[in-house]
Design a protein around this motif. Sequence first.
Motif: not given
Lengths: 474, 995
Positions: B399-407
């Motif tokens: 969850t912490n690593l999720a961002n626009e590109t990898n979501i």
Amino acid sequence: MLRGDARGRVPDWGGGHSGRSGRRRRRPCCRGDAGLSICRGFQTEKDSLRSLTVSTMIHSLFLINSSGDIFLEKHWKSVVSRSVCDYFFEAQERATEAENVPPVIPTPHHYLLSVYRHKIFFVAVIQTEVPPLFVIEFLHRVVDTFQDYFGVCSEPVIKDNVVVVYEVLEEMLDNGFPLATESNILKELIKPPTILRTVVNTITGSTNVGDQLPTGQLSVVPWRRTGVKYTNNEAYFDVIEEIDAIIDKSGSTITAEIQGVIDACVKLTGMPDLTLSFMNPRLLDDVSFHPCVRFKRWESERILSFIPPDGNFRLLSYHVSAQNLVAIPVYVKHNISFRDSSSLGRFEITVGPKQTMGKTIEGVTVTSQMPRGVLNMSLTPSQGTHTFDPVTKMLSWDVGKINPQKLPSLKGTMSLQAGASKPDENPTINLQFKIQQLAISGLKVNRLDMYGEKYKPFKGIKYMTKAGKFQVRT
Amino acid sequence: MSAAPAYNEDKGGSAGPGEPEYGHDPASGGIFSSDYKRHDDLKAMLDTNKDSLKLEAMKRIVAMIARGKNASDLFPAVVKNVACKNIEVKKLVYVYLVRYAEEQQDLALLSISTFQRGLKDPNQLIRASALRVLSSIRVPIIVPIMMLAIKEAASDMSPYVRKTAAHAIPKLYSLDSDQKDQLIEVIEKLLADKTTLVAGSVVMAFEEVCPERIDLIHKNYRKLCNLLIDVEEWGQVVIISMLTRYARTQFLSPTQNESLLEENSEKAFYGSEEDEAKGPGSEEAASTALPARKPYVMDPDHRLLLRNTKPLLQSRSAAVVMAVAQLYFHLAPKAEVGVIAKALVRLLRSHSEVQYVVLQNVATMSIKRRGMFEPYLKSFYIRSTDPTQIKILKLEVLTNLANETNIPTVLREFQTYIRSMDKDFVAATIQAIGRCATNIGRVRDTCLNGLVQLLSNRDELVVAESVVVIKKLLQMQPAQHGEIIKHLAKLTDNIQVPMARASILWLIGEYCEHVPRIAPDVLRKMAKSFTAEEDIVKLQVINLAAKLYLTNSKQTKLLTQYVLSLAKYDQNYDIRDRARFTRQLIVPSEQGGALSRHAKKLFLAPKPAPVLESSFKDRDHFQLGSLSHLLNAKATGYQELPDWPEEAPDPSVRNVEVPEWTKCSNREKRKEKEKPFYSDSEGESGPTESADSDPESESESESKSSSESGSGESSSESDNEDQEEDEEKGRSSESEQSEEEGKKKKMKKRKKVPEGQEGGLSSDEGSDSSSSSSESEMTSETEEEQVEPASWRKKTPPSSKSAPAAKEVSLLDLEDFTPASVQPVSPPTVVSTSLAADLEGLTLTDSPLVPSLLSPVSGAGRQELLHRVAGEGLAVDYTFSRQPFSGDPHMVSVHIHFSNSSDTPIKALHLGTPKLPPGISIQEFPEIESLAPGESATVVMGINFCDSTQAANFQLCTQTRQFYVSIQPPVGELMAPVFLSENEFKKEQGLQGGR
């Protein structure tokens, strides 16, 4: 008179939660004030608080078996009552499964750090701040040492060898701080029990305890003792690679990584200096070494240069860089379906080879945790044997070798709880397999040279690929 | 005959008659008879002369202790055997003593003399174990004896005994903290110990006894850094965590620079004007202007720590890797922290306990430095076989690593997780989806839809969790989601989980205007079941009633009053209070009303959307890797990681009487550069052309030779002076060519080295134990240091007055020319600068060829731009050539030396986009096509520093990698030579005040 004096200096506070330990913890309090006045100017209030809690790293160790009996305890300082383990049992109850017991449990006066291996909980009691990994790593090292000493690490073996265990633990920690943890050094201090030695000892009255400081302890190669002699000088290296993968429903790879280790068994006379070089060292992305490997040499030349410990040890573990695509050697075809209406479900899996570089896949085992709703399974394998445990709902199928001409399959039906709706989850399939004489990453050892000794050793290198955590989602 | 009745009486009823063995010992009757009997035979065995019997007895006693049985009554019998000849018996007696001495203090005193004798034994193992036991028996009366023993052992010949002494220090301290001052003395002494065996233990003692005495570390700091790699793993952990704290108190924050960069650039600009105004050559001006501006330069000692700990990331011990990781996280500049990610991800393969701890730390790190772990996203994917606690932590990291590109990929993973059998984990996944939805606006609707679908899940826990999360999401944009609210309203009939029911009621109340028809009906149903609800639901029913009363009093007035009356008689006082309070607010009574007029504002005020945050958000105020961090609570004895100091404390405190091989501090570098500057101008004002180059070349060669003397080459230096001078001249005429030459020579030299090493290796290593040092440079340097401490002691004194012997010459030379103007040169760690550079790649070969092959460029003033470890085999150094840059007169010409120490060619070396402060410009060097392994190349580039000492930051790009590097010019290098006659100079000098 003496005793009175001693008593006077150690006021008995009693009544603490854990008796003696409570006393020890508080005793410095009564000194704190006096201590402060003689402290140098720079000692702040915070520091003085700190000085109240001087303690050791690992206070005590309890070994607890799966039925909750404490069958061994060892204290490196004052005795901590075993009632402290009640907190552990509480947590154990809450966690339901052994592996879910939190490794760190805070209690009012202590912290319990535990590892679970070989169905034994090793619970360390600490009182003050210490890096948790420090303790956990140490506990694992203790287990490894026991395994090294007795072949297996189990409750009966520990009970049988309790004196050796105690002596070893005594050497491993001093005042709660690790003292000698290298197996080579320990074995010189306390010799592992063998039948022959036991017989000899009873006759001659000699002991298992060394009376000289182990040579390794003072040398710059603490992992190796001096004066090693073999008639057959041999060095074997096993390159073992494990594939960790998650394969999704449709058979495409979600994630796949190769983790490898080089385990060595070196039985060489004297102080040999070995170098091991690879044909393609660039494959190795992330490595961790046994302390004997010279890091600088690896940095500059990508060569493993080391004076090996005597016997078995793990030379290197590595991770193959993520850029390389991982060849997945097996595929699983599965058709697992539950129907809403009927109380029967269909179950069918087939395992087949994919990219195996012409090698046979052996030792294939399929395990799968079936949903709770499954009551029983009636399956027929085309080869191998299978079992289904209706209590744990664990299906396991020992396949054996895969014959590419005749793919092994397991077909049949599942009987579901009548009336219950169909489980909405499908089980994941865990796969185990072995491929001999293949390092799936393509890693190849180039050559092994020995310096420093005159004889010609016998060298052998073996490759193997295994499934690590290999999962197929269905 | 008369004895018989007495005997029978004695035994009482407990032990039957006819057990004659009790007869001779009437005292041993009673219910404990069997116990006493066993101990009696143990006592008897211990009293015999036969070692084997004693051993057997001791083994049984130890087994009793191990099982937790009380064996304290055997103390007198056991303690007699403390002097037993058999070593195993002795050992077991020690074990017994340590366990029980505290309880039987006066008896334990009987054994002391044996230990005291043991302390003088010729066998170091016996000396050590005597000290171990003596210090472990915790009898306060022997504190003075212990103190004496520790002091003696601290200066024992055997490092093993000294190690034991270090271990004994905290033991004594916990027994009697009054001994602190004396113990600190011992610690101080042991800290100076040079063996790796002692280092870990004494630092542990330091941490236990006097962690606040950071001043004790200063002198040992560099030694500890350099020994670190050879210390055993446990010691490494302790030393690293101590050094982390130390560095936080002694160095400046490496990240402050980045935040201040923007503000700074402006100031710097003014600063440079100031410099100009005062005119070139005005040294005082430069040096006073500088501290005011303070560009961040990493203290070389800080760098040393980072550099020496980095290889330990490869350790097999998880504890060491974690210790280094936290050190980097807390101390390293942002750009360098990334290196720890790979090692931490590796630990995820380890035992589940290790995973648990590592994931906790990764979770904290990934909030602050998300980019660090992004490449390893897939390593955190969850397997069905992971234990639940690991799954939940991995989820946190994902969850912490999720961002626009990898979501999209992350959500797809989450989708599979929702179908897991592990319900706790499913609930956590739903929470995680909620967090992703709040953090990443783009996927909010997708997530919401997915969660709504989950509402029809069969598992109630899943539904309940979804409701709670949906509630939070809806709060962000309620207007568009009337449908979902209606759907939720229907759920109240089925769903039983209190939290979910409460959430739905709250939603309906809050957005009752979106569902005007349903809301009263829901209230009606809830009123019906009110008494059976959980407290949390009841509160929300009251809430809902109040809100409806305010918006739709016609329909709900009676219902509300009914609910409030029910609540009035509830068992829970909280609910009673709430009901009373609500009634007063919404139902206007005759006299009140001041508040009820505002009831609408109170109840229906727009409420801010909740922020879904990680529970790991603020954990980083605890030192990573610590127990306190793991528990998110201060553990006993936790020491706060201090904040970076505003001003760096004096770095010279770490200077030791022996030379350091680290880079010298900024200030000292500057001085070094100034000196040649003077000689330059002097030389040029000289009468004859031929003499022109002499002083310069001499001073250069001099300074170089001084640097080389460290490598044991000083003896041959004088022979080569001529050659060097020649080359010097050659260089001034055709600089390019000579560089070319120099390069080749350097190459040859580098080639030579590995051979030498190898030779040394094969011969030394087999023969003796000093071998392990052969590879690690640091160690070899340490040895170097040990070999010639005497000569060096003279050379680097703490005060500025006495310069090193070799240096002296050049300084004197200068003084001859400019007697008045020489500034006091501060302790020339200068020497060590280039010594470091030299030692870096070159080991000490006695070959006479080597010195003569040295090109003049390679010697003095080489600074490291990129270490070969950091550069993955590419090592880059730079020197200021002190020649005009051909392209642009404002540019300073910088020679960049590349050398490839990897085993693969490095291709396409060129400059990347520089990130430069205003005013600074760079003239790029032509791209180097390929650099074969072992080869090196030198290029010239020009940098216009705009007369400031701002660092020029730029990227070095190879085909595969980019390295961020920066060059910071010392002031001296920025100055251009000016012709002045002696008189003119004196005049100028006279104008400068305040010398």
